[in-house]
Design a protein around this motif. Structure first.
Motif, PDB file in Angstrom:
ATOM      1  N   MET A   1      -2.769 -22.377   4.520  1.00  0.00           N
ATOM      2  CA  MET A   1      -2.358 -22.563   3.674  1.00  0.00           C
ATOM      3  C   MET A   1      -1.569 -23.714   4.044  1.00  0.00           C
ATOM      4  N   SER A   2      -1.941 -25.068   2.825  1.00  0.00           N
ATOM      5  CA  SER A   2      -0.900 -25.811   3.285  1.00  0.00           C
ATOM      6  C   SER A   2      -0.072 -26.889   2.010  1.00  0.00           C
ATOM      7  N   TRP A   3       0.867 -27.406   1.966  1.00  0.00           N
ATOM      8  CA  TRP A   3       0.947 -28.075   1.011  1.00  0.00           C
ATOM      9  C   TRP A   3       1.140 -29.745   0.943  1.00  0.00           C
ATOM     10  N   VAL A   4       1.022 -29.986   0.236  1.00  0.00           N
ATOM     11  CA  VAL A   4       0.448 -30.925  -0.219  1.00  0.00           C
ATOM     12  C   VAL A   4       1.267 -32.245  -0.916  1.00  0.00           C
ATOM     13  N   SER A   5       1.539 -33.199  -0.663  1.00  0.00           N
ATOM     14  CA  SER A   5       3.115 -33.983  -2.078  1.00  0.00           C
ATOM     15  C   SER A   5       2.434 -35.543  -1.588  1.00  0.00           C
ATOM     16  N   VAL A   6       2.399 -36.003  -2.993  1.00  0.00           N
ATOM     17  CA  VAL A   6       2.249 -37.764  -3.110  1.00  0.00           C
ATOM     18  C   VAL A   6       3.734 -37.754  -3.134  1.00  0.00           C
ATOM     19  N   PRO A   7       4.530 -37.966  -3.141  1.00  0.00           N
ATOM     20  CA  PRO A   7       5.708 -38.228  -3.659  1.00  0.00           C
ATOM     21  C   PRO A   7       5.684 -39.800  -4.517  1.00  0.00           C
ATOM     22  N   LYS A   8       5.551 -40.962  -3.899  1.00  0.00           N
ATOM     23  CA  LYS A   8       5.235 -41.571  -5.306  1.00  0.00           C
ATOM     24  C   LYS A   8       4.934 -41.798  -6.118  1.00  0.00           C
ATOM     25  N   LEU A   9       4.428 -40.992  -6.530  1.00  0.00           N
ATOM     26  CA  LEU A   9       4.069 -40.972  -8.056  1.00  0.00           C
ATOM     27  C   LEU A   9       4.326 -39.324  -8.636  1.00  0.00           C
ATOM     28  N   ASP A  10       4.524 -38.944  -7.521  1.00  0.00           N
ATOM     29  CA  ASP A  10       4.750 -37.300  -8.167  1.00  0.00           C
ATOM     30  C   ASP A  10       5.728 -36.473  -6.713  1.00  0.00           C
ATOM     31  N   ALA A  11       6.860 -35.958  -7.372  1.00  0.00           N
ATOM     32  CA  ALA A  11       7.394 -35.016  -5.514  1.00  0.00           C
ATOM     33  C   ALA A  11       7.288 -33.747  -5.598  1.00  0.00           C
ATOM     34  N   LYS A  12       6.465 -32.985  -6.859  1.00  0.00           N
ATOM     35  CA  LYS A  12       6.333 -32.000  -7.007  1.00  0.00           C
ATOM     36  C   LYS A  12       5.523 -31.878  -5.500  1.00  0.00           C
ATOM     37  N   THR A  13       5.719 -30.427  -4.509  1.00  0.00           N
ATOM     38  CA  THR A  13       4.698 -30.135  -4.148  1.00  0.00           C
ATOM     39  C   THR A  13       3.352 -29.133  -4.310  1.00  0.00           C
ATOM     40  N   HIS A  14       1.981 -29.660  -4.398  1.00  0.00           N
ATOM     41  CA  HIS A  14       1.053 -28.425  -4.354  1.00  0.00           C
ATOM     42  C   HIS A  14       0.832 -27.394  -3.038  1.00  0.00           C
ATOM     43  N   LEU A  15       0.354 -26.350  -3.159  1.00  0.00           N
ATOM     44  CA  LEU A  15      -0.074 -25.553  -2.599  1.00  0.00           C
ATOM     45  C   LEU A  15      -1.227 -25.374  -2.516  1.00  0.00           C
ATOM     46  N   ASN A  16      -2.088 -25.447  -2.291  1.00  0.00           N
ATOM     47  CA  ASN A  16      -3.538 -25.288  -1.126  1.00  0.00           C
ATOM     48  C   ASN A  16      -3.524 -24.302  -0.015  1.00  0.00           C
ATOM     49  N   ALA A  17      -5.568 -23.687  -0.760  1.00  0.00           N
ATOM     50  CA  ALA A  17      -5.382 -22.351   0.615  1.00  0.00           C
ATOM     51  C   ALA A  17      -6.693 -23.119   1.512  1.00  0.00           C
ATOM     52  N   ARG A  18      -7.413 -23.306   2.390  1.00  0.00           N
ATOM     53  CA  ARG A  18      -8.482 -23.471   2.645  1.00  0.00           C
ATOM     54  C   ARG A  18      -9.020 -22.276   2.830  1.00  0.00           C
ATOM     55  N   ILE A  19      -9.364 -21.477   2.376  1.00  0.00           N
ATOM     56  CA  ILE A  19     -10.931 -20.255   2.899  1.00  0.00           C
ATOM     57  C   ILE A  19     -11.741 -20.425   3.250  1.00  0.00           C
ATOM     58  N   THR A  20     -11.822 -19.274   4.536  1.00  0.00           N
ATOM     59  CA  THR A  20     -13.212 -19.519   4.956  1.00  0.00           C
ATOM     60  C   THR A  20     -13.958 -18.922   4.913  1.00  0.00           C
ATOM     61  N   ASN A  21     -15.633 -18.938   4.104  1.00  0.00           N
ATOM     62  CA  ASN A  21     -15.996 -17.354   3.871  1.00  0.00           C
ATOM     63  C   ASN A  21     -16.423 -16.735   5.382  1.00  0.00           C
ATOM     64  N   ALA A  22     -16.219 -15.637   6.054  1.00  0.00           N
ATOM     65  CA  ALA A  22     -16.264 -15.757   6.942  1.00  0.00           C
ATOM     66  C   ALA A  22     -17.282 -14.052   6.422  1.00  0.00           C
ATOM     67  N   SER A  23     -18.222 -13.957   5.724  1.00  0.00           N
ATOM     68  CA  SER A  23     -18.891 -13.127   5.016  1.00  0.00           C
ATOM     69  C   SER A  23     -20.024 -13.385   5.271  1.00  0.00           C
ATOM     70  N   GLU A  24     -20.705 -12.251   4.948  1.00  0.00           N
ATOM     71  CA  GLU A  24     -22.442 -13.042   5.013  1.00  0.00           C
ATOM     72  C   GLU A  24     -22.808 -12.883   3.251  1.00  0.00           C
ATOM     73  N   TYR A  25     -22.039 -13.510   2.752  1.00  0.00           N
ATOM     74  CA  TYR A  25     -22.274 -13.502   1.457  1.00  0.00           C
ATOM     75  C   TYR A  25     -22.215 -14.942   1.156  1.00  0.00           C
ATOM     76  N   THR A  26     -22.902 -15.425   0.319  1.00  0.00           N
ATOM     77  CA  THR A  26     -23.352 -16.985  -0.450  1.00  0.00           C
ATOM     78  C   THR A  26     -22.690 -16.372  -0.937  1.00  0.00           C
ATOM     79  N   LEU A  27     -21.309 -17.518  -1.504  1.00  0.00           N
ATOM     80  CA  LEU A  27     -21.029 -17.979  -2.844  1.00  0.00           C
ATOM     81  C   LEU A  27     -21.584 -18.326  -3.627  1.00  0.00           C
ATOM     82  N   LEU A  28     -22.087 -18.497  -5.407  1.00  0.00           N
ATOM     83  CA  LEU A  28     -22.213 -19.478  -5.737  1.00  0.00           C
ATOM     84  C   LEU A  28     -21.356 -19.790  -6.680  1.00  0.00           C
ATOM     85  N   ASN A  29     -21.766 -21.832  -7.418  1.00  0.00           N
ATOM     86  CA  ASN A  29     -20.732 -22.296  -7.959  1.00  0.00           C
ATOM     87  C   ASN A  29     -19.911 -21.624  -9.289  1.00  0.00           C
ATOM     88  N   GLY A  30     -19.202 -21.210  -9.709  1.00  0.00           N
ATOM     89  CA  GLY A  30     -18.065 -20.236 -10.804  1.00  0.00           C
ATOM     90  C   GLY A  30     -17.029 -20.788 -10.514  1.00  0.00           C
TER      91      GLY A  30
END
Length: 580
Positions: free
Chosen positions: A368-397
């Motif tokens: 999990m990480s929080w990202v903000s560009v306060p010069k343009l907008d002081a809001k904080t965006h929550l982001n998840a860097r997800i690792t596909n630790a499975s054996e399945y290929t994820l397609l675009n969707g």
């Protein structure tokens, strides 16, 4: 001495089959733009030559993809594919003929009963005092009542029987519905089968059809209170088909690869340079040649002999093992393609509507990480860097994102191979508050004859974590200006980051540095040029856009302050600077 006589072969036997009613789909392999269907037919053959005519195959069937496989003591001689055009196929059966005959008898009997009721009413109405004595009137009325009751009961019984027969007729007509009633099922296949002895055989037709597709979509559920594997990713498939035939109770296999036909590696044409000719050069008339392209016939359907099918040179009496079919598990083949077998049997009608199935549910790790560009907008965006630790290929969707049970947003999942990672935005987090204070600006001059103007800027950023737990990775992005003129010099003072080119020119290292520079501001806070925390960053390009970011660990219920300072030197001091 005995003499073995060859078996006496009978005349060619014709076997008429309707694809929908006389077969079952045993396998469907669905690709992104087409499907491969396997239909199994079981029938009896006579000794000698048998002509098997299969009607009611989909019009969309690609003839060049048709393959024939099977099992039994017989040999396939030839396979042809054609299209029925306006042909009328009888829509009757012995049972339907019997039902229609019985219905006609019931209708006639009901008509007679109705006529008898009318005659009885007419007789009673014709009686007068002259023809009937008063003493006999009671007997006549009792006879009328008895006859009327019998006629009413008989009429009710026949009406009920007639309704039952109509229902049976409708059911039989639905059962024997022929392909010509469906304009999408007019393709026919003719198969020549030579049998040494009478018996039962099985034939499988395998063919490709377009107008069938599947797409991946996801539900991503994030539990912020879970440390290990906080992301539940539900992998789903939306299946559509309008092939002309219904897929009823079929095993479904989803393929991620895309079939291609005749795809070749592109070749570069010659790239020539020449001097431009003078405009006054005479123009010659061009001669246009017309080429004729041969119209080759499409390739013949493939015939494959499996099981007890022998070669034309000899008959095999020993039957081979039955055809085997894929199980119901889900498998993956890695980065190139993947195969998913949907558990159980599914039904997908020919309606071109999306039918959704769950492929698998995965528990995945995420940072999990929080990202903000306060010069343009002081809001904080929550982001998840997800690792596909499975054996399945994820397609675009597309993905529906839920955080702690609440719907947050819709996002896109890129193509992700096993062990790869992707970013998933989780919306705004108001519990991380950013304050972007007004910038402090100081001006001074230096030099005696050629004076220069020195501008010093200081920007303060405050991060307040109102959570009851620490926010381990808060990313703040800001920037300083980039000089586009040699008379303007811009220098970053705090944090003390250097450009890769400056680091190489200082003599400390030869050439561009291999690793991005990181400055430890204070405990829990590190600064570097924006992009340095990306796995695919190019070190030699870092800082060219003068964007800086801080990666901060903010304790619960505490504040931290970040400082961004830079200097701008303009020579001569009287020069007007744009954008400052």
């Amino acid at each position: 001495m005995t003499t073995d006589h060859p078996p006496a072969f009978e005349a060619t036997s014709s076997i008429e089959l309707q694809s929908v009613t006389d077969s079952k789909i045993t396998s469907v392999s669905l690709y992104s733009t087409r499907a491969e269907i396997t239909r199994l037919y079981k029938f009896a053959v006579k000794t000698g030559q048998n002509q098997v005519n299969i009607a009611g195959l989909p019009n969309a069937l690609e003839a060049e993809s048709l393959r024939v496989e099977g099992r039994g003591a017989a040999t396939i001689h030839d396979v042809t594919v054609s299209t029925a055009k306006g042909e009328h196929i009888p829509t009757s059966s012995p049972k339907l003929v019997e039902l229609l005959s019985g219905r006609e008898k019931k209708v006639n009997a009901l008509t007679r009963c109705t006529a008898a009721q009318g005659s009885l009413e007419q007789y009673l109405g014709s009686l007068t005092v002259e023809h009937l004595e008063v003493s006999k009137l009671e007997n006549v009325l009792e006879g009328y009542e008895a006859a009327g009751e019998k006629l009413d009961a008989r009429k009710a019984e026949m009406t009920e029987d007639l309704g039952r027969i109509d229902a049976e007729i409708a059911a039989e007509r639905a059962l024997i519905a022929v392909p010509h009633e469906n304009n999408k099922l007019r393709t026919k296949a003719a198969i020549g089968v030579f049998a040494q002895a009478a018996g039962n055989v099985e034939i499988a037709l395998i063919y490709a059809v377009p107008f069938a597709t599947w797409t991946a979509f996801y539900d991503i559920r994030v539990d912020m209170d879970t440390k290990e594997n906080p992301v539940a990713l539900i992998y789903k498939a939306a299946v559509k088909q309008n092939t002309g035939e219904s897929w009823d109770d079929v095993p479904l296999q989803l393929e991620t690869s895309t079939p291609t036909f005749g795809l070749r590696i592109p070749k570069l044409s010659p790239w020539n340079l020449d001097l431009q000719q003078p405009r006054w050069r005479l123009r010659t008339k061009s001669i246009v040649s017309i080429g004729f392209r041969s119209m080759a016939a499409p390739p013949a359907p493939t015939v494959r002999f499996r099981g007890g099918f022998g070669t034309p040179g000899g008959m095999e009496e020993e039957a081979a093992p039955d055809m085997s079919y894929a199980g119901t598990s889900v498998t993956s083949k890695g980065n190139v393609s993947a195969t998913f077998r949907v558990p159980g049997l599914v039904t997908i009608p020919c309606d071109d509507a999306a039918h959704n199935f769950t492929i698998v549910e995965l528990s995945l790790k995420a940072a999990m990480s929080w990202v903000s560009v306060p010069k343009l907008d002081a809001k904080t965006h929550l982001n998840a860097r997800i690792t596909n630790a499975s054996e399945y290929t994820l397609l675009n969707g597309t993905a529906s994102v839920y955080v702690d049970g609440s719907f947050i947003s819709r996002s896109m999942v890129p193509g992700v191979s096993p062990q790869e990672s992707f970013d998933c935005p989780l919306g705004l987090d108001s519990s991380i508050r950013i304050t972007y204070h007004p910038v402090i600006k100081k001006l001074s001059q230096s030099g005696f004859y050629n004076k220069s103007a020195n501008y010093v800027f200081a920007q303060r950023i405050t991060i307040f974590n109102t959570k009851s737990i620490a926010a381990e990775r808060v990313k703040i992005v800001d920037q300083i200006p980039v000089s586009q003129n040699s008379q303007i010099e811009v220098k970053l003072v705090n944090p003390a980051l250097k450009l890769p080119s400056d680091a190489g020119a200082s003599g400390a290292t030869k050439g561009a540095p291999k690793d991005p520079q990181v400055v430890s501001v204070f405990k829990g806070v590190k600064a570097h040029w924006d992009g340095a925390d990306q796995a695919d960053c190019e070190v030699e390009t870092l800082g060219l856009d003068r964007k800086v970011n801080w990666i901060c660990s903010v304790p619960a219920q505490e504040k931290i302050n970040l400082a961004l300072e830079w200097e701008v030197t303009v020579s001569p001091a009287s020069a007007q600077v744009m954008g400052l």
